[in-house]
Design an enzyme around this catalytic site. Sequence first.
Site, PDB file in Angstrom:
ATOM      1  N   LEU A 213       0.873  -1.179   0.000  1.00 47.22           N
ATOM      2  CA  LEU A 213       0.000   0.000   0.000  1.00 47.22           C
ATOM      3  C   LEU A 213       0.909   1.227   0.000  1.00 47.22           C
ATOM      4  CD1 LEU A 213      -2.532  -1.223   2.745  1.00 47.22           C
ATOM      5  CD2 LEU A 213      -2.946  -1.136   0.279  1.00 47.22           C
TER       6      LEU A 213
ATOM      7  N   ILE B 213       4.677  -1.232   3.161  1.00 42.23           N
ATOM      8  CA  ILE B 213       4.480   0.170   2.810  1.00 42.23           C
ATOM      9  C   ILE B 213       5.323   0.484   1.577  1.00 42.23           C
ATOM     10  CG2 ILE B 213       4.630   2.568   3.621  1.00 42.23           C
ATOM     11  CD1 ILE B 213       2.575   0.796   5.146  1.00 42.23           C
ATOM     12  N   LYS B 214       4.643   1.047   0.572  1.00 43.21           N
ATOM     13  CA  LYS B 214       5.336   1.366  -0.673  1.00 43.21           C
ATOM     14  C   LYS B 214       5.795   2.820  -0.613  1.00 43.21           C
ATOM     15  CE  LYS B 214       4.394  -0.013  -5.411  1.00 43.21           C
ATOM     16  NZ  LYS B 214       3.292  -0.174  -6.352  1.00 43.21           N
ATOM     17  N   VAL B 215       7.117   2.995  -0.714  1.00 42.88           N
ATOM     18  CA  VAL B 215       7.707   4.331  -0.599  1.00 42.88           C
ATOM     19  C   VAL B 215       8.478   4.646  -1.880  1.00 42.88           C
ATOM     20  CG1 VAL B 215       9.372   5.728   0.728  1.00 42.88           C
ATOM     21  CG2 VAL B 215       7.974   4.017   1.906  1.00 42.88           C
TER      22      VAL B 215
END
Length: 293
Positions: A62, A91-93
Amino acid sequence: MKIFIDSAIVKEIKQVFHWKLGDGVTTNPSLMKKAVDAGAAKNLKSYIIQILKSAGRTPVSLEVTETTAEGMINQGKAIYKLFKSYGNVYIKVPINPAFKSSDKNHLDGIKAIKALKKEGIPINCTLIFTPEQAYLAAKAGADFISPFAGRVDDYLRKKANIPFKKIDYYPAQGILRGGKVVQDGGIVSGVHLVKACVDVIKEYKFKTKVLAASLRNPLQIAEMVSVKADIATIPFSAIVAMREHPALTPILHFPKLRIKKKSIQKMLQHPKTFEGMKKFTADIVQEYVELIK
Ligand code: E4P
């Protein structure tokens, strides 16, 4: 190579997991918008929970939407807190959340990855377009790095003024224009970018997995196997195309095959193998047999 589905549409995710092809899910803001625009996600929180549940315990990425380290760290922590009980949120950064060279936030992706990793939050670092970015993301501690193969191909085609459709195949070895290979900092295709990332991770012995992203057609996906991407994230339409492509079904099925003794016998059989054996056997030279006794 593991297969993730690149989609935020629960129906598609469920179908891929039903086919037993899913090893994870990736979403991004555009994919989330597609689900919302389609009216699929009336209550976004419970919709995301459906995504997480449909993926079993496999990783679901996400993405954060802020562009400063502080903003991304806060969002990353908030997303993680909201959904960590399902046990599979990543977590997509972005590697660099800047919009242009003169922006001041080029290091903020790296800062966010480091801070979120300190909290024990799993990270997928996205928008990787160079092996240098891959190195820095892995060094910062990203669990996955996502090189965008298809978008590199788009970029190279634009550079060379080649008209294209999003799903068009672009050769892994690149193309020649005026006697020179069209390239971007030495990268000649999306497949080449993924290979360069795999090489960097191997060279520096990082634990990071290479998640080939922005894949659009079955041939490009098959090439991801050759360059040893750990994972390919694939849109639903391309997974369907792969299922229907006889040469590609082994890529989908082999990793999950639980081989029964009976099927090993079958797997070993091929008419040309039989034919070859008969001919070789007929040609056996006795002196040779004596020699190797
Ligand atoms: C996955 O992580 C990416 O967000 C996605 O693969 C991008 O694909 P696209 O370039 O086709 O939009």
